[in-house]
Design a protein around this motif. Structure first.
Motif, PDB file in Angstrom:
ATOM      1  N   THR A   1     -43.649 -29.569 -26.393  1.00  0.00           N
ATOM      2  CA  THR A   1     -42.732 -28.438 -26.495  1.00  0.00           C
ATOM      3  C   THR A   1     -43.222 -27.457 -27.558  1.00  0.00           C
ATOM      4  OG1 THR A   1     -41.294 -29.459 -28.168  1.00  0.00           O
ATOM      5  CG2 THR A   1     -40.800 -29.916 -25.859  1.00  0.00           C
ATOM      6  N   ASP A   2     -42.891 -26.199 -27.325  1.00  0.00           N
ATOM      7  CA  ASP A   2     -43.280 -25.122 -28.242  1.00  0.00           C
ATOM      8  C   ASP A   2     -42.110 -24.151 -28.325  1.00  0.00           C
ATOM      9  OD1 ASP A   2     -44.491 -23.261 -29.802  1.00  0.00           O
ATOM     10  OD2 ASP A   2     -46.219 -22.935 -28.509  1.00  0.00           O
ATOM     11  N   ARG A   3     -41.587 -23.935 -29.542  1.00  0.00           N
ATOM     12  CA  ARG A   3     -40.443 -23.048 -29.744  1.00  0.00           C
ATOM     13  C   ARG A   3     -40.810 -21.924 -30.716  1.00  0.00           C
ATOM     14  NH1 ARG A   3     -37.162 -28.048 -29.824  1.00  0.00           N
ATOM     15  NH2 ARG A   3     -35.443 -27.904 -28.323  1.00  0.00           N
ATOM     16  N   PHE A   4     -40.156 -20.786 -30.492  1.00  0.00           N
ATOM     17  CA  PHE A   4     -40.334 -19.655 -31.404  1.00  0.00           C
ATOM     18  C   PHE A   4     -39.011 -18.907 -31.467  1.00  0.00           C
ATOM     19  CE2 PHE A   4     -42.082 -16.254 -33.745  1.00  0.00           C
ATOM     20  CZ  PHE A   4     -43.376 -16.574 -34.118  1.00  0.00           C
TER      21      PHE A   4
ATOM     22  N   LEU B   1     -45.183 -33.966 -12.717  1.00  0.00           N
ATOM     23  CA  LEU B   1     -45.630 -32.947 -13.654  1.00  0.00           C
ATOM     24  C   LEU B   1     -44.586 -31.843 -13.673  1.00  0.00           C
ATOM     25  CD1 LEU B   1     -49.378 -32.595 -12.545  1.00  0.00           C
ATOM     26  CD2 LEU B   1     -48.474 -34.007 -14.393  1.00  0.00           C
ATOM     27  N   GLY B   2     -44.285 -31.315 -14.849  1.00  0.00           N
ATOM     28  CA  GLY B   2     -43.265 -30.287 -14.917  1.00  0.00           C
ATOM     29  C   GLY B   2     -43.514 -29.290 -16.030  1.00  0.00           C
ATOM     30  N   HIS B   3     -42.953 -28.098 -15.846  1.00  0.00           N
ATOM     31  CA  HIS B   3     -43.008 -27.064 -16.872  1.00  0.00           C
ATOM     32  C   HIS B   3     -41.706 -26.280 -16.830  1.00  0.00           C
ATOM     33  CE1 HIS B   3     -44.194 -22.928 -18.431  1.00  0.00           C
ATOM     34  NE2 HIS B   3     -44.379 -23.731 -19.461  1.00  0.00           N
ATOM     35  N   VAL B   4     -41.125 -26.034 -17.999  1.00  0.00           N
ATOM     36  CA  VAL B   4     -39.909 -25.237 -18.127  1.00  0.00           C
ATOM     37  C   VAL B   4     -40.160 -24.171 -19.178  1.00  0.00           C
ATOM     38  CG1 VAL B   4     -37.455 -25.224 -18.712  1.00  0.00           C
ATOM     39  CG2 VAL B   4     -38.437 -27.178 -17.487  1.00  0.00           C
ATOM     40  N   ALA B   5     -39.858 -22.910 -18.828  1.00  0.00           N
ATOM     41  CA  ALA B   5     -40.025 -21.782 -19.739  1.00  0.00           C
ATOM     42  C   ALA B   5     -38.682 -21.094 -19.925  1.00  0.00           C
ATOM     43  CB  ALA B   5     -41.053 -20.797 -19.194  1.00  0.00           C
ATOM     44  N   VAL B   6     -38.178 -21.074 -21.168  1.00  0.00           N
ATOM     45  CA  VAL B   6     -36.891 -20.458 -21.498  1.00  0.00           C
ATOM     46  C   VAL B   6     -37.147 -19.195 -22.315  1.00  0.00           C
ATOM     47  CG1 VAL B   6     -34.633 -20.772 -22.579  1.00  0.00           C
ATOM     48  CG2 VAL B   6     -35.843 -22.750 -21.619  1.00  0.00           C
ATOM     49  N   ARG B   7     -36.536 -18.084 -21.888  1.00  0.00           N
ATOM     50  CA  ARG B   7     -36.587 -16.829 -22.633  1.00  0.00           C
ATOM     51  C   ARG B   7     -35.144 -16.399 -22.901  1.00  0.00           C
ATOM     52  NH1 ARG B   7     -40.569 -18.979 -22.946  1.00  0.00           N
ATOM     53  NH2 ARG B   7     -42.654 -18.344 -22.233  1.00  0.00           N
TER      54      ARG B   7
ATOM     55  N   ASN C   1     -43.326 -20.787 -34.222  1.00  0.00           N
ATOM     56  CA  ASN C   1     -44.277 -21.612 -33.470  1.00  0.00           C
ATOM     57  C   ASN C   1     -44.103 -23.089 -33.811  1.00  0.00           C
ATOM     58  OD1 ASN C   1     -46.352 -22.025 -31.611  1.00  0.00           O
ATOM     59  ND2 ASN C   1     -47.920 -22.008 -33.211  1.00  0.00           N
ATOM     60  N   VAL C   2     -42.884 -23.575 -33.623  1.00  0.00           N
ATOM     61  CA  VAL C   2     -42.561 -24.970 -33.918  1.00  0.00           C
ATOM     62  C   VAL C   2     -42.904 -25.816 -32.693  1.00  0.00           C
ATOM     63  CG1 VAL C   2     -40.723 -26.571 -34.533  1.00  0.00           C
ATOM     64  CG2 VAL C   2     -40.752 -24.289 -35.517  1.00  0.00           C
ATOM     65  N   THR C   3     -43.721 -26.838 -32.885  1.00  0.00           N
ATOM     66  CA  THR C   3     -44.182 -27.651 -31.762  1.00  0.00           C
ATOM     67  C   THR C   3     -43.803 -29.113 -31.963  1.00  0.00           C
ATOM     68  OG1 THR C   3     -46.356 -28.185 -32.700  1.00  0.00           O
ATOM     69  CG2 THR C   3     -46.154 -26.109 -31.476  1.00  0.00           C
ATOM     70  N   ALA C   4     -43.660 -29.811 -30.845  1.00  0.00           N
ATOM     71  CA  ALA C   4     -43.458 -31.261 -30.846  1.00  0.00           C
ATOM     72  C   ALA C   4     -44.260 -31.839 -29.687  1.00  0.00           C
ATOM     73  CB  ALA C   4     -41.981 -31.605 -30.696  1.00  0.00           C
ATOM     74  N   GLU C   5     -45.079 -32.813 -29.998  1.00  0.00           N
ATOM     75  CA  GLU C   5     -45.917 -33.471 -28.996  1.00  0.00           C
ATOM     76  C   GLU C   5     -45.627 -34.962 -29.020  1.00  0.00           C
ATOM     77  OE1 GLU C   5     -49.863 -32.486 -30.168  1.00  0.00           O
ATOM     78  OE2 GLU C   5     -49.649 -30.351 -29.673  1.00  0.00           O
ATOM     79  N   ARG C   6     -45.087 -35.456 -27.925  1.00  0.00           N
ATOM     80  CA  ARG C   6     -44.743 -36.883 -27.831  1.00  0.00           C
ATOM     81  C   ARG C   6     -45.517 -37.524 -26.698  1.00  0.00           C
ATOM     82  NH1 ARG C   6     -42.054 -39.967 -24.564  1.00  0.00           N
ATOM     83  NH2 ARG C   6     -41.282 -38.168 -23.373  1.00  0.00           N
ATOM     84  N   VAL C   7     -46.093 -38.684 -26.987  1.00  0.00           N
ATOM     85  CA  VAL C   7     -46.773 -39.490 -25.977  1.00  0.00           C
ATOM     86  C   VAL C   7     -46.200 -40.899 -26.054  1.00  0.00           C
ATOM     87  CG1 VAL C   7     -48.971 -40.412 -25.156  1.00  0.00           C
ATOM     88  CG2 VAL C   7     -48.874 -38.106 -26.141  1.00  0.00           C
ATOM     89  N   GLY C   8     -45.794 -41.447 -24.910  1.00  0.00           N
ATOM     90  CA  GLY C   8     -45.172 -42.761 -24.907  1.00  0.00           C
ATOM     91  C   GLY C   8     -45.641 -43.636 -23.772  1.00  0.00           C
ATOM     92  N   THR C   9     -45.427 -44.925 -23.940  1.00  0.00           N
ATOM     93  CA  THR C   9     -45.729 -45.893 -22.890  1.00  0.00           C
ATOM     94  C   THR C   9     -44.656 -46.972 -22.906  1.00  0.00           C
ATOM     95  OG1 THR C   9     -47.424 -47.388 -21.985  1.00  0.00           O
ATOM     96  CG2 THR C   9     -47.194 -47.318 -24.371  1.00  0.00           C
TER      97      THR C   9
ATOM     98  N   VAL D   1     -43.785 -28.841 -21.396  1.00  0.00           N
ATOM     99  CA  VAL D   1     -44.653 -29.424 -20.369  1.00  0.00           C
ATOM    100  C   VAL D   1     -44.438 -30.934 -20.391  1.00  0.00           C
ATOM    101  CG1 VAL D   1     -47.022 -29.810 -19.596  1.00  0.00           C
ATOM    102  CG2 VAL D   1     -46.370 -27.582 -20.546  1.00  0.00           C
ATOM    103  N   THR D   2     -44.172 -31.521 -19.232  1.00  0.00           N
ATOM    104  CA  THR D   2     -43.954 -32.971 -19.147  1.00  0.00           C
ATOM    105  C   THR D   2     -44.897 -33.582 -18.120  1.00  0.00           C
ATOM    106  OG1 THR D   2     -42.157 -32.569 -17.567  1.00  0.00           O
ATOM    107  CG2 THR D   2     -41.546 -32.925 -19.864  1.00  0.00           C
ATOM    108  N   VAL D   3     -45.328 -34.802 -18.433  1.00  0.00           N
ATOM    109  CA  VAL D   3     -46.170 -35.590 -17.539  1.00  0.00           C
ATOM    110  C   VAL D   3     -45.628 -37.003 -17.521  1.00  0.00           C
ATOM    111  CG1 VAL D   3     -48.506 -36.401 -17.019  1.00  0.00           C
ATOM    112  CG2 VAL D   3     -48.183 -34.188 -18.168  1.00  0.00           C
TER     113      VAL D   3
END
Length: 708
Positions: free
Chosen positions: A348-351, A290-296, A369-377, A324-326
């Motif tokens: 991911t969420d960008r502004f 599990l991971g989280h990265v916050a860029v300012r 508030n540009v978002t991208a949600e990817r789910v893969g297997t 956020v990654t899982v």
């Protein structure tokens, strides 16, 4: 730090260029969840790489360079590699002609979205070279288990504590300090850790600072840099597995980006990740992460830019990015024969907001508030059929992207307001389903191993390519001076790839040539906005012209192909002498029109010779690049001129734990400009406006390393 290349027996898998354990591996390696068998690995260490338990060739002769602040310059030393030079801390790896988001980038195995809309902080921005233990590059094609990417994948592994073999807490220390005269820079960093056979805990820290670098004709103004990084990590063994946790903070202070309209004021970025890796039963392994990265981020044309922009043209852009990654993977079998099932998600969420610091009423949400949600297997299988070994895999990904409603200040003129209204009325949403498949096969032999790879790889358009409603120079680091606008109707890129080569190895020679071909359908490229370039008959062209470019480009799907060859080799004519190097060639063309692809590296050769005697090592290295006449007319690309530079280096081991290294870079003080270097936008510089940034001139460097 010594540049060492180790050839592991896994290279018989056909795709390994140098695999070695971390530099502190004498304490016992941390469990790894996936094999490095199909990667190129560059080891950055002050000791010889240790041999693996399986048969391997260990290249003991050191190869030293002045470590650049930008770790992308280290990764570019791999066969097929080159670098987009966009500033001291903003380089991007170009691998077999692909760069940017087409090459998956990670640090310590963690993937994340960069914060800068123009990729001022590509993934390796967050990997200070002084702390890097190794850089892994998936050779040619990334396995499906690594996640979606059109080409290869790269991972920078920072120094970390290692388990020991005893129950007593044992200290571990790695430290390095370097001075480089060409930019009057220094870098210092290291690892302090305690570990037993059950637990480990480590602290890392680094600081780098440099001034504008010199070249034979003067000083490249606007290239200074400053960065700090610190973090803590820990692991606890549970039988044959490990629970792990890490946190890092990266702080980039004012640093120049001459190819861009703005310079970095700061990047304040936090990384957190943790999970479990290892066996949960006999021949059953589990990987959870599990991971989280916050860029300012803040960039402007006031703090460093010379001369400063006028009040009317003053800009300060604020950008945030959260990822956020899982990841979860279950593997059945042994390293050389297994079946792996996995799933992953990336949110991911960008502004991005553009402001004028002299006028509070001027602000534009260019990426609201540009978002991208990817789910893969995915499913990956490694096995054997008679003497033939193979790895085959397939993955399925579903990606949803959205954009919010931009807000504009009262001082914003009518042109951007019209475009914002049109964007608000558009769909501002896209969903894609992509399928990747990779199969590699190799036939291990005593000295020769032929290999082949076939793959179908995809890339979903970036949120910038889709939702850039405001015409700006943001292009994820192309830095070509063109203004771009997005396109919500873009389709995912699909690449069909074929590679073939062989690995030849004996006591005195290692040779690994590869031929490759990549056909990319729906290749995303900037193209003229309409059929009447230069005629201002649309709001987009009018806004672009007001920003200095009357011929904007729109991201569109095209068709392309890339093909070429590369080779890495090591020749050992005697016990004390080693010759090593790489040679690379790639050609990229458009298939829909008669044009070449943009920023394709020229053919190049890297050759080093190293002589060792006891604790002393002496050597020299040549890097040569050919002319590049095959350039993109669509992007107004200029031809590149060839060059050759020579360096000298030396290393003396004062004892088993302490080493002194020194060298001279660009010995002949050659004036050159790499073809992939960005073009300077700094007016008060010895580099003319819109000329390629030259390479550094002659300089000396020295470095002290210690570890125990």
């Amino acid at each position: 730090m010594i540049f060492t290349r180790t050839f592991r027996a896994s290279l018989l898998a056909g795709c390994t260029f140098a695999v070695a354990p971390p530099a502190l591996a004498e304490h016992g390696a941390t469990p790894q969840t996936r094999e490095d068998a199909l990667t190129d690995t560059i080891i950055v260490t002050a000791r010889k790489a240790l041999r693996e338990n399986i048969a391997s060739d260990a290249i003991a002769a050191p190869r030293q360079i002045a470590l650049p602040a930008d770790a992308a310059a280290i990764a570019a030393r791999v066969a097929g590699g080159d670098i987009f030079g966009n500033g001291a801390l903003s380089g991007q790896l170009s691998y077999r002609g692909l760069a940017g988001e087409r090459v998956l980038g990670r640090v310590n195995g963690q993937r994340f979205a960069t914060g800068g809309p123009n990729a001022m902080d590509p993934p390796l921005h967050y990997a200070p070279a002084i702390l890097v233990e190794r850089i892994d590059v998936a050779r040619g094609v990334a396995p499906v288990a690594e996640g979606p990417s059109l080409g290869g994948a790269i991972n920078a592994q920072l120094a970390e504590a290692q388990f020991t073999t005893g129950t007593t807490a044992t200290p571990q220390l790695r430290a390095a300090s370097q001075y480089r005269s060409v930019d009057n820079s220094y870098a210092t960093g290291g690892l302090a850790a305690l570990a037993t056979d059950r637990w480990r805990i480590g602290l890392i820290a680094s600081r780098e600072q440099g001034e504008d670098y010199r070249f034979p004709a003067g000083t490249a103004v606007g290239t200074l840099f400053e960065r700090n990084l610190y973090g803590v990590h820990a692991g606890y063994r549970t039988g044959t597995g490990e629970l792990f946790l890490e946190y890092r903070r990266s702080e980039t202070d004012p640093s120049g980006n001459p190819p861009f309209a703005l310079d970095m004021v700061y990047f304040d970025t936090d990384f957190v990740q943790g999970g479990f890796r290892g066996e949960i039963a006999e021949d059953v392994s589990l990987n959870l992460r599990l991971g989280h990265v916050a860029v300012r981020h803040l960039m402007d044309n006031q703090t460093l830019r010379q001369p400063r922009a006028t009040p009317a043209q003053a800009r300060a852009t604020f950008a945030d990015a959260d990822t956020v990654t899982v990841e979860a993977a279950l593997r059945f079998g042994k390293p050389a024969r297994y079946l792996e099932l996995g799933a992953d998600a990336e949110l991911t969420d960008r502004f991005v907001t553009i402001t004028n610091p002299t006028n509070p009423a001027f602000f534009i949400d260019s990426q609201p508030n540009v978002t991208a949600e990817r789910v893969g297997t995915y499913l990956q299988w490694r096995g054997q059929a008679g003497g033939l070994q193979f790895e085959a895999g397939a993955r399925l990904d579903r990606t949803r992207q959205t954009a919010g409603i931009p807000q504009l200040g009262a001082a914003v003129p009518m042109g951007p307001r019209t475009l914002a209204s049109q964007f608000i009325a558009s769909g501002r949403e896209a969903t894609d389903t992509t399928v990747d498949a990779v199969i590699r096969a190799w036939l291990p032999g005593e000295s020769v191993t032929p290999r082949v790879t076939l793959a179908r790889k995809t890339r979903v358009p970036s949120v910038l390519e889709r939702f850039a409603w405001l015409p700006t120079e943001a292009s994820f680091g192309l830095a070509d001076g063109n203004i771009y606008v997005g396109n919500q109707s873009l389709r995912p890129e699909v690449a069909y790839i074929a590679e073939a080569g062989l690995d030849l190895g004996n006591d005195w020679l290692t040779l690994r040539p590869t031929l490759f071909y990549r056909r990319v359908e729906d290749f995303i490229q900037g193209t003229p906005f309409d059929t009447t370039p230069g005629v201002l008959n649309t709001p987009v062209e009018m806004v672009a012209a007001a920003n200095g470019d009357a011929t904007p480009l729109m991201f569109r799907n095209t068709s392309a192909e890339l093909y070429g060859a590369d080779v890495d080799f090591v020749i050992r004519p005697s016990a004390r002498l080693e010759l090593a190097g790489t040679a690379s060639f790639v050609r990229g063309t458009r298939r829909d029109i008669d044009d070449d692809l943009y920023r394709i590296p020229p053919a190049n050769l890297r050759l080093s010779a190293t002589w060792t005697s006891g604790r002393l090592a002496l050597g020299t290295e040549l890097f040569a690049a050919a002319d590049q006449p095959k350039v993109s007319r669509t992007n107004d690309e200029q031809r590149g001129e060839g060059f050759a530079i020579v360096g000298l280096f030396a290393r003396y081991g004062l004892n088993d734990s302490l080493a002194l290294e020194a060298g001279i870079e660009n010995l002949l003080d050659e004036l050159y400009a790499p073809h992939l270097a960005g073009r300077s936008r700094v007016g008060a510089s010895d580099v003319a406006l819109l000329e390629r940034l030259p390479g550094p001139g002659r300089g000396v460097w020295t470095r002290l390393t210690t570890r125990f």
